[in-house]
Design a protein around this motif. Structure first.
Motif, PDB file in Angstrom:
ATOM      1  N   ALA A 255      38.391  41.464  40.873  1.00  0.00           N
ATOM      2  CA  ALA A 255      38.639  42.784  40.279  1.00  0.00           C
ATOM      3  C   ALA A 255      37.343  43.581  40.152  1.00  0.00           C
TER       4      ALA A 255
ATOM      5  N   THR B 262      47.901  38.620  36.665  1.00  0.00           N
ATOM      6  CA  THR B 262      46.841  39.082  35.761  1.00  0.00           C
ATOM      7  C   THR B 262      45.831  39.959  36.482  1.00  0.00           C
ATOM      8  N   LEU B 263      45.594  39.707  37.766  1.00  0.00           N
ATOM      9  CA  LEU B 263      44.728  40.602  38.534  1.00  0.00           C
ATOM     10  C   LEU B 263      45.346  41.996  38.593  1.00  0.00           C
TER      11      LEU B 263
ATOM     12  N   SER C 183      40.071  39.840  29.202  1.00  0.00           N
ATOM     13  CA  SER C 183      41.513  40.104  29.241  1.00  0.00           C
ATOM     14  C   SER C 183      42.274  38.871  29.707  1.00  0.00           C
ATOM     15  N   ASN C 184      41.772  38.216  30.758  1.00  0.00           N
ATOM     16  CA  ASN C 184      42.417  37.000  31.255  1.00  0.00           C
ATOM     17  C   ASN C 184      42.388  35.883  30.215  1.00  0.00           C
TER      18      ASN C 184
ATOM     19  N   THR D 267      45.302  43.760  34.952  1.00  0.00           N
ATOM     20  CA  THR D 267      44.035  44.330  34.497  1.00  0.00           C
ATOM     21  C   THR D 267      43.615  45.504  35.373  1.00  0.00           C
ATOM     22  N   MET D 268      43.892  45.430  36.666  1.00  0.00           N
ATOM     23  CA  MET D 268      43.568  46.548  37.558  1.00  0.00           C
ATOM     24  C   MET D 268      44.378  47.788  37.188  1.00  0.00           C
TER      25      MET D 268
ATOM     26  N   HIS E  17      37.483  42.066  32.598  1.00  0.00           N
ATOM     27  CA  HIS E  17      38.615  41.372  33.213  1.00  0.00           C
ATOM     28  C   HIS E  17      38.707  39.927  32.721  1.00  0.00           C
TER      29      HIS E  17
ATOM     30  N   SER F 211      32.223  45.034  34.028  1.00  0.00           N
ATOM     31  CA  SER F 211      33.556  45.049  34.630  1.00  0.00           C
ATOM     32  C   SER F 211      34.118  43.632  34.726  1.00  0.00           C
TER      33      SER F 211
ATOM     34  N   SER G  64      38.805  37.711  38.013  1.00  0.00           N
ATOM     35  CA  SER G  64      37.921  38.679  37.348  1.00  0.00           C
ATOM     36  C   SER G  64      36.805  39.129  38.287  1.00  0.00           C
TER      37      SER G  64
ATOM     38  N   ALA H 192      41.869  45.831  29.038  1.00  0.00           N
ATOM     39  CA  ALA H 192      41.090  46.164  30.239  1.00  0.00           C
ATOM     40  C   ALA H 192      40.910  47.675  30.357  1.00  0.00           C
TER      41      ALA H 192
END
Length: 195
Positions: free
Chosen positions: A178, A54-55, A138-139, A58-59, A135, A131, A175, A115
């Motif tokens: 990120a 997930t990191l 989104s998570n 979203t990145m 994140h 930011s 999050s 994201a």
């Protein structure tokens, strides 16, 4: 400008908006490799492992923009469906798409898009709180979709206990990481920090 990028991206540290379609295609392949590697950083849990997916998702949504980000995630999921070992613990094939992880896999292009869209609206690196929020939202959406599928398979109580609650702290940490990485990128591009 390629059809894969939006007309105006406020945060574009990689210059994706100026890249040719050929370069964006190379970035797409590179992004699938990043996702495959992030999937291998895994803490085994039952029925769903903790990973850095997930990191990375979203990145990629933020750095690539939502369109190229979603295409990258779909390409990576396509690789998995073809049997390539690109999912957590070297998984691949169709089984993960019908088992306990299916809800999370379905959520992945959605969270990359979310994201990316939020970043295009200014919820990005130089605006640290927004930011982080982008994140985290989104998570949490990933956990909601994945948890709903697990609740369908195992019942609501087990679905929440096994597929949502253990991952909340990880979602907060990823999050924050990120947001910190994107803040550093925002500073390198010479934009002022805006909380």
């Amino acid at each position: 400008m390629s059809v894969l990028t939006t007309a105006a991206r406020g945060f574009d540290p990689l210059g994706i908006g100026r890249r040719s379609l050929a370069t964006q295609s190379v970035l797409l392949v590179f992004g699938t490799a990043v996702l495959a590697l992030a999937s291998q950083v895994s803490v085994p849990m039952v029925p769903v492992p903790i990973t850095l997916q997930t990191l990375a998702l979203t990145m990629i949504g933020v750095l690539y923009g939502w369109r190229l980000g979603v295409l990258t995630v779909l390409a990576w999921l396509g690789e998995a469906m073809m049997g390539l070992p690109v999912l957590a613990n070297g998984g691949g094939g169709l089984t993960p798409f019908v088992g306990p992880t299916a809800g999370y896999l379905v959520s992945f292009p959605i969270i990359a898009a979310l994201a990316g869209l939020l970043a295009e609206k200014g919820w990005t690196g130089e605006r640290v709180v927004l930011s982080f929020s982008a994140h985290l939202l989104s998570n949490l959406l990933c956990l909601a979709i994945g948890g709903a599928w697990l609740a369908y398979l195992l019942g609501v109580e087990k679905g929440l206990a096994l597929g949502v609650v253990p991952f909340i702290l990880g979602a907060v940490i990823k999050s924050a990481l990120a947001a910190a990485l994107l803040m550093a990128l925002g500073r390198r591009t010479g934009k002022p920090l805006d909380l």
